[in-house]
Design a protein around this motif. Structure first.
Motif, PDB file in Angstrom:
ATOM      1  N   LYS A  90       0.693  -1.282   0.059  1.00  0.00           N
ATOM      2  CA  LYS A  90       0.120  -0.153   0.016  1.00  0.00           C
ATOM      3  C   LYS A  90       0.836   1.343  -0.083  1.00  0.00           C
ATOM      4  N   GLN A  91       1.941   1.274   0.605  1.00  0.00           N
ATOM      5  CA  GLN A  91       2.678   2.576   0.661  1.00  0.00           C
ATOM      6  C   GLN A  91       3.500   2.562  -0.558  1.00  0.00           C
ATOM      7  N   LEU A  92       3.597   1.438  -1.221  1.00  0.00           N
ATOM      8  CA  LEU A  92       4.419   1.770  -2.719  1.00  0.00           C
ATOM      9  C   LEU A  92       3.491   2.086  -3.722  1.00  0.00           C
ATOM     10  N   GLY A  93       2.174   1.965  -3.471  1.00  0.00           N
ATOM     11  CA  GLY A  93       1.216   2.104  -4.458  1.00  0.00           C
ATOM     12  C   GLY A  93       1.036   0.962  -5.163  1.00  0.00           C
ATOM     13  N   ALA A  94       1.330  -0.196  -4.732  1.00  0.00           N
ATOM     14  CA  ALA A  94       1.383  -1.418  -5.530  1.00  0.00           C
ATOM     15  C   ALA A  94       0.156  -2.307  -5.035  1.00  0.00           C
ATOM     16  N   TRP A  95      -0.796  -1.595  -4.388  1.00  0.00           N
ATOM     17  CA  TRP A  95      -1.911  -2.345  -3.914  1.00  0.00           C
ATOM     18  C   TRP A  95      -3.145  -1.986  -4.511  1.00  0.00           C
ATOM     19  N   VAL A  96      -3.774  -2.824  -5.451  1.00  0.00           N
ATOM     20  CA  VAL A  96      -4.852  -2.099  -6.283  1.00  0.00           C
ATOM     21  C   VAL A  96      -6.151  -3.039  -6.143  1.00  0.00           C
ATOM     22  N   GLY A  97      -7.059  -2.586  -6.754  1.00  0.00           N
ATOM     23  CA  GLY A  97      -8.257  -3.189  -6.798  1.00  0.00           C
ATOM     24  C   GLY A  97      -9.432  -2.690  -5.939  1.00  0.00           C
TER      25      GLY A  97
END
Ligand SMILES: [Zn+2]
Length: 99
Positions: A90-97
């Motif tokens: 999430k902190q790296l912007g890699a949690w999507v959906g």
């Protein structure tokens, strides 16, 4: 009815991870040298010379002194900040959906 919604709705998106150079610079890791593997001061032990090797293509890192290592910027982020997988994503912007 049981709420079966998972605690963390969403998915890890590897392609959403930041570029290795961008990421490491954002972490105040100064990369020295050129080529795929760069040198940096290790943030996992009291380093006095650049002992940390960073692969700027994969984001992998390995310290020649303390042995800290991982395969990508996500592993580094979890390690450095003591985060678990989803938090780091999430902190790296890699949690999507799903929100
Ligand atoms: Zn080290």
């Amino acid at each position: 009815m049981i709420n079966a919604k998972p605690k963390y709705a969403g998915n890890f998106s590897r392609k959403a991870l930041p570029e290795a150079i961008t990421y490491y610079e954002s972490q105040n890791i100064k990369l020295k040298g050129s080529g795929s593997w760069r040198d940096a001061i290790c943030c996992f032990h009291a380093d006095t010379k650049p002992s940390l090797r960073i692969n700027v293509e994969k984001g992998a890192y390995r310290c020649m002194v303390c042995g800290a290592h991982g395969g990508d910027v996500l592993a580094f982020h979890m390690h450095k900040h003591g985060l678990h997988f989803v938090e780091a994503c999430k902190q790296l912007g890699a949690w999507v959906g799903m929100a």
